[in-house]
Each structure stands twice: as C-alpha cells, then as structure tokens.
Design an enzyme around this catalytic site. Sequence first.
Site, PDB file in Angstrom:
ATOM      1  CD  GLU A 174       1.877   8.381   5.049  1.00 42.20           C
ATOM      2  OE1 GLU A 174       2.647   8.174   6.015  1.00 42.20           O
ATOM      3  OE2 GLU A 174       1.470   9.523   4.751  1.00 42.20           O
ATOM      4  CD  GLU A 293      -2.190  11.122   5.424  1.00 45.55           C
ATOM      5  OE1 GLU A 293      -1.229  11.829   5.832  1.00 45.55           O
ATOM      6  OE2 GLU A 293      -2.370   9.933   5.758  1.00 45.55           O
TER       7      GLU A 293
END
Length: 502
Positions: A174, A293
């Site tokens: 991320e 995710e």
Amino acid sequence: MSYKAKMIVDKDFIISPIDERLYGSFIEHLGRAVYGGIYEPGHPEADEQGFRKDVLSLIQALRVPIIRYPGGNFVSGYDWKDGIGPKDQRPSRLELAWRTIEPNQFGLNEFVDWSRAAGTDVMWAINLGTHGVEEARNVVEYANHPSGSYWSDLRVSHGYKNPHAIKTWCLGNEMDGPWQIGHKTAAEYGRIATESAKVMKWVDPTIELVACGSSNREMITYPEWESTVLDHTYEHVEFLSLHSYYGNHQNDTATFLGRSLEMEDFIRSVTATCDYIKAKKRSKKTMYLSFDEWNVWFHSNEADKKIEPWQIAPPQLEDIYTMEDALVVGCLLIALLKHSDRVKMACLAQLVNVIAPIMTENGGQAWAQTIYYPYMHASVYGRGNALVPIVQSPKYDTKDITDIPYLESIAVYNEESGEVTIFAVNRDLTNPLPLEVDLRSFGACKVLEHIVLENENLKAVNTASGPNRVKPHTLGNAKSDGSTISANLSKASWNVIRLSLQ
C-alpha cells in the site's frame, strides 16, 4: 419474468482454470494474529515450537494454498533481521504502523516452519518503506540461496540447511497510502520496485513478484497510480495487487449484499489499466492480478480507537462476524471466481483473530467464525475450471447500487474428480428463490449433497460460548432430473450444490 432464477452451465464455456492461490490468506504482525493466534507457547494445545495445534487444525481444513506475511502496514517499518537467530538476542521494537511493541519472537524461519505444518506456501512481503534495494536482495539470498554466501550461510547457521524456496514475493504494501511508513508517489514507488525486482530475480530467477496497486479504488490517485507503477515495473513483475474491504456501516443489508458488484467493477477497471500498459509497451505479456487483501471489515472500528498504545499483541481489528457477513464473503468469493482468468491470487485478510475466519482465546479455545464456512467450501470444492455462468435472475435496486441480481452464482468443473460444484447466494432477505440449472453438456448428473448456510437471525454470530450458532447443514433440497438441477434456495442463504457426473 416469473420469480425464479435460471442458470445455464456448459463445460466448454470456460472462464479459466482456477489457480489454487485464489484461496490464499494473510497473517500480519497485528493484534493477536501471531501472538495468541497462530503462536502461543505455553498454551495447552501448543507444540514444541509454540504453534497452536487447535488453530492449525482449523487452518488445515481450509486447505489454504498460500499466506501473505508479515504485512500489511507492519512490513513498511519492519527489519526482517530482527526476527532471525537466537530468540534471546532478538530486539523488541516500537511498531509504528499499529502502535504496539513487537517482541520479534516469531519471524521468517518460524513462519516457514509454521506454514509447512499448516500445509501452505509463503507469500513474503518485503519492506519498501524504510528499506530498499539492498535489503530486498539480502532477504531473498537468506531465504532462497542454497549456501556459500554470507546471508545463505547465516540461514544455515540458524539451523536451516535447505533453502526455504519462497516462490512469491510482494514488493512492499500500500505504498500509495499517506498512512504508510515511507509513503511514495507512484513514480518513486515504481522506480524502487523495479530496481528491487531486478536484484531479487538476479539472486533467484525463479521467483514471482507482486507490485502494489492502489490501496482501494477511492484513493485520489487511482487508477493513475496503476498506470504509472506499471509503466516502470511491467516487464519485471507478474502480478499487480488490489485491496478492498466492505462494511455495513449504515445497517443496510440489501446494499451490503450487493457490494460484490463493486468488487467486480474494481477488477475490471484494474484489468483495463493493465491492458492499456500492455498495449502502450507493445508487450506480449499479460499482467495478472493478486487481490491480496479482501474481506468484510467494519465491526471493530470504534473499539480500535480506544486501544492503549505500546502493548504487546493487544486485541486489534477483532471483528465478530455475522450471518450476513458470511453471505457477503460468499458473494465476494464468487466474484473472484468469475474473474479467475485475471485474478490468479487472492488473500482473505486475515486468517486468525484479526478480521479473521478463526478466533481464539489466549490460553483458551479456538473456533470458526461465520465467514469460515463459505471460505472453506470455496477452497475445498472450488478447484478445477470456472465456467461462464449464464444467469437469468430477478433483480433489485438500492439507493447506492442498482440491478443487483437476487441470485449470485457460479459453477466449477473438476474434470479429475468428475464433479461439478455450484456456489449460489440468494440475496433475497424475505423469500426463497427457485433455481433451475441446465447442465445440458454434461449429461446426467447426480446430487451428491446440497450444503446450506442460513440463520433466521442475520446478526447471529459464533462465540467461544456458542461456537456453532451459525453452521452449515446438508439438508438442502437440490434434486436432479437428467441434466437439469432444481433447488429452492432459502432466503438469505449460501448454497453449495455438489454434483457427480454419471
């Protein structure tokens, strides 16, 4: 249209062979995922390495093929060297991502040992927040090089003569997020990811790499982030990641059950961006996706704001999942299967205690949450070819999403076992849904079983004192008439109809 759903399934209309890594999961050094979750020395169920055997048993039943580790936000400030060597010499560190103390009693080698006990492979994430090219190269050498070099010989000295042979590696986590330690622009990340990828593959040319896509599709930089990152990394990586979580913040169940349509939109738009860069570069290579995710996550948001910082393994992100959450997870699994031509890996985030299908008590028992069951069914029975679902279904609208089909469904054909499995969710909250499935190309089929997960109370949960409140049964009513299957799907239900070919 009369109130019923129809589906045509043809064995030649193949979306894709399903990569088993679609059913992966995720363990991060966050909350009680590791300490008190998979690892708890002194627990009555702990083995000689401190691995909880009760947790291992629940994970083995899931047949999890690959697990992403050690983060997550955690990895962007993590020094993997803190977690190797004698445990009494390992440092405790301030862990800034989740504001805890990391004791480093569980690290790379322990996770490899644990993964082998769980019957799963490792997807290792490297730190591209505070670390860079040099550490990327060194951790691959430590893990995968046979011997004869500093880092590989150090692994041997730690008791691991054979290389760990970790195949799949994530290039950070991320990195588009301002919350991330070492947050970068797309160009900055693209450059460091490319240079890290090069040296990692020079150490071990057999590995596969995942570049960071957007943290979610609401990011202001999405999808320009994907475009820029792939401009740099396209020829050096095999996968681009997607992350997305879904919640019922407004207590609007009808809309919540339609969120899987948004997941499909996200997949389609990232796929289009990948193909744009492919065309731009005149490349013959197809970029695959790692949805590494995904889950429902919203229940614990308020509780997490009240946690005192700088504890070791406090209870964080401990969502207690409901029956309706299980239905959404079922829909999300079907969405992934419908796009298995491009989504080759996915990780249910996470596996134990932290937004997880498995919960534990420190020193106590372990149990399966509601979402455990659709995940297990998909992993166990969803192996083979995903087939194009030709579906006719009544639909409904909400203020946020329109044209939501009451039937969410897909079929998987396992030629080796001679079985077809139909996964189906009835999103109707008040009525059963008659379903007819035309399997004309398969000839006669026999219903092996019709598994149903349902509960009159959509807010019902499993707890330590009531671990079986929400549990599947095999009393579904599917029946076969030659190559036609008919069933009456209970309101708000997850269904697995298993068929054997005659």
